[in-house]
Write a protein that holds these residues in place. Structure first.
Motif, PDB file in Angstrom:
ATOM      1  N   LEU A  42       6.637   1.807   8.869  1.00  0.00           N
ATOM      2  CA  LEU A  42       8.082   1.938   8.916  1.00  0.00           C
ATOM      3  C   LEU A  42       8.311   3.205   9.713  1.00  0.00           C
ATOM      4  N   GLU A  43       8.701   3.021  10.967  1.00  0.00           N
ATOM      5  CA  GLU A  43       8.737   4.116  11.934  1.00  0.00           C
ATOM      6  C   GLU A  43       7.325   4.694  12.013  1.00  0.00           C
ATOM      7  N   ASP A  44       7.116   5.937  11.600  1.00  0.00           N
ATOM      8  CA  ASP A  44       5.773   6.531  11.669  1.00  0.00           C
ATOM      9  C   ASP A  44       5.055   6.545  10.324  1.00  0.00           C
ATOM     10  N   VAL A  45       5.626   5.913   9.317  1.00  0.00           N
ATOM     11  CA  VAL A  45       5.062   5.959   7.968  1.00  0.00           C
ATOM     12  C   VAL A  45       4.235   4.705   7.702  1.00  0.00           C
ATOM     13  N   LEU A  46       2.988   4.894   7.321  1.00  0.00           N
ATOM     14  CA  LEU A  46       2.098   3.795   6.972  1.00  0.00           C
ATOM     15  C   LEU A  46       2.569   3.144   5.682  1.00  0.00           C
ATOM     16  N   VAL A  47       2.750   1.814   5.692  1.00  0.00           N
ATOM     17  CA  VAL A  47       3.199   1.125   4.483  1.00  0.00           C
ATOM     18  C   VAL A  47       2.210   0.080   3.976  1.00  0.00           C
ATOM     19  N   GLY A  48       1.367  -0.471   4.854  1.00  0.00           N
ATOM     20  CA  GLY A  48       0.449  -1.504   4.376  1.00  0.00           C
ATOM     21  C   GLY A  48      -0.487  -1.986   5.460  1.00  0.00           C
ATOM     22  N   CYS A  49      -1.264  -2.998   5.107  1.00  0.00           N
ATOM     23  CA  CYS A  49      -2.190  -3.601   6.054  1.00  0.00           C
ATOM     24  C   CYS A  49      -2.452  -5.036   5.660  1.00  0.00           C
ATOM     25  N   SER A  50      -3.096  -5.765   6.549  1.00  0.00           N
ATOM     26  CA  SER A  50      -3.476  -7.137   6.232  1.00  0.00           C
ATOM     27  C   SER A  50      -4.826  -7.452   6.847  1.00  0.00           C
ATOM     28  N   THR A  51      -5.433  -8.485   6.278  1.00  0.00           N
ATOM     29  CA  THR A  51      -6.703  -9.017   6.760  1.00  0.00           C
ATOM     30  C   THR A  51      -6.584 -10.528   6.785  1.00  0.00           C
ATOM     31  N   ILE A  65      -4.924 -11.806   3.330  1.00  0.00           N
ATOM     32  CA  ILE A  65      -4.734 -10.737   2.350  1.00  0.00           C
ATOM     33  C   ILE A  65      -3.695  -9.755   2.896  1.00  0.00           C
ATOM     34  N   ALA A  66      -2.643  -9.521   2.125  1.00  0.00           N
ATOM     35  CA  ALA A  66      -1.618  -8.537   2.487  1.00  0.00           C
ATOM     36  C   ALA A  66      -1.664  -7.428   1.435  1.00  0.00           C
ATOM     37  N   ARG A  67      -1.683  -6.190   1.904  1.00  0.00           N
ATOM     38  CA  ARG A  67      -1.724  -5.041   0.992  1.00  0.00           C
ATOM     39  C   ARG A  67      -0.581  -4.088   1.340  1.00  0.00           C
ATOM     40  N   VAL A  68       0.165  -3.667   0.327  1.00  0.00           N
ATOM     41  CA  VAL A  68       1.263  -2.725   0.537  1.00  0.00           C
ATOM     42  C   VAL A  68       1.055  -1.549  -0.411  1.00  0.00           C
ATOM     43  N   LEU A  69       1.151  -0.356   0.134  1.00  0.00           N
ATOM     44  CA  LEU A  69       1.015   0.837  -0.694  1.00  0.00           C
ATOM     45  C   LEU A  69       2.093   0.849  -1.784  1.00  0.00           C
ATOM     46  N   ARG A  74       8.157  -4.022  -2.847  1.00  0.00           N
ATOM     47  CA  ARG A  74       9.476  -4.610  -3.145  1.00  0.00           C
ATOM     48  C   ARG A  74      10.530  -4.208  -2.116  1.00  0.00           C
ATOM     49  N   GLN A  75      10.078  -4.038  -0.865  1.00  0.00           N
ATOM     50  CA  GLN A  75      10.992  -3.712   0.228  1.00  0.00           C
ATOM     51  C   GLN A  75      10.847  -4.688   1.394  1.00  0.00           C
ATOM     52  N   GLY A  76      10.063  -5.762   1.191  1.00  0.00           N
ATOM     53  CA  GLY A  76       9.916  -6.776   2.229  1.00  0.00           C
ATOM     54  C   GLY A  76       8.698  -6.628   3.121  1.00  0.00           C
ATOM     55  N   PHE A  77       7.939  -5.563   2.961  1.00  0.00           N
ATOM     56  CA  PHE A  77       6.768  -5.370   3.828  1.00  0.00           C
ATOM     57  C   PHE A  77       5.683  -6.402   3.538  1.00  0.00           C
ATOM     58  N   GLY A  78       5.477  -6.711   2.271  1.00  0.00           N
ATOM     59  CA  GLY A  78       4.497  -7.733   1.911  1.00  0.00           C
ATOM     60  C   GLY A  78       4.875  -9.081   2.494  1.00  0.00           C
ATOM     61  N   GLU A  79       6.174  -9.391   2.452  1.00  0.00           N
ATOM     62  CA  GLU A  79       6.655 -10.649   3.036  1.00  0.00           C
ATOM     63  C   GLU A  79       6.301 -10.738   4.517  1.00  0.00           C
TER      64      GLU A  79
END
Length: 138
Positions: A42-51, A65-69, A74-79
């Motif tokens: 999110l801009e320059d902030v790391l929020v998650g990753c996927s494999t 696999i989706a991973r969110v810190l 609950r902000q839509g990044f996992g989606e």
């Protein structure tokens, strides 16, 4: 992965979310050669990753696999990570799509179940105490 910094970010998220399977940067590089890895910001902030693990002769199913810190859940990044992973899985020609979640990751389990995954298998790796859960998209 397009940069070493992105790979280090992927490794960081992976290690935070699944500490029993924490890996070195060398192990992450090996994963990047075998699998499709992405990081989310999110801009320059790391929020998650996927494999996304493509099918192989030994494992014909595709794993997404989706991973969110925790601070960014609950902000839509996992989606978004999940949707991108599914798109990649379809590009790989997936007939069956799986995900793997550490049993102690209750948020991850809820997310997978909310998105139509059902438990297929539980297993404990040698030396571990917390089970891994393989779920399949119904």
């Amino acid at each position: 992965m397009d940069s070493d910094a992105a790979l280090q970010d992927w490794q960081h998220v992976h290690n935070v979310i699944v500490p029993p399977a924490a890996m070195s940067i060398e192990e992450a590089r090996e994963r990047a050669e075998l699998y499709h890895l992405e990081v989310a910001y999110l801009e320059d902030v790391l929020v998650g990753c996927s494999t996304v693990r493509p099918p192989t002769d030994d494992a014909p199913d595709v794993t997404v696999i989706a991973r969110v810190l925790p601070a960014h859940r609950r902000q839509g990044f996992g989606e978004e990570l999940y949707a991108r992973g599914l798109e990649r899985a379809r590009e790989f020609g997936a007939d069956v799509i799986e995900t793997v979640v550490l049993a102690s990751n209750e948020d991850g389990l809820r997310f997978a179940q909310k998105h139509g995954f059902v438990e297929f298998e539980r297993y404990v790796l040698p030396g571990d105490t917390v089970p891994w859960i393989t779920l399949r998209l119904a």
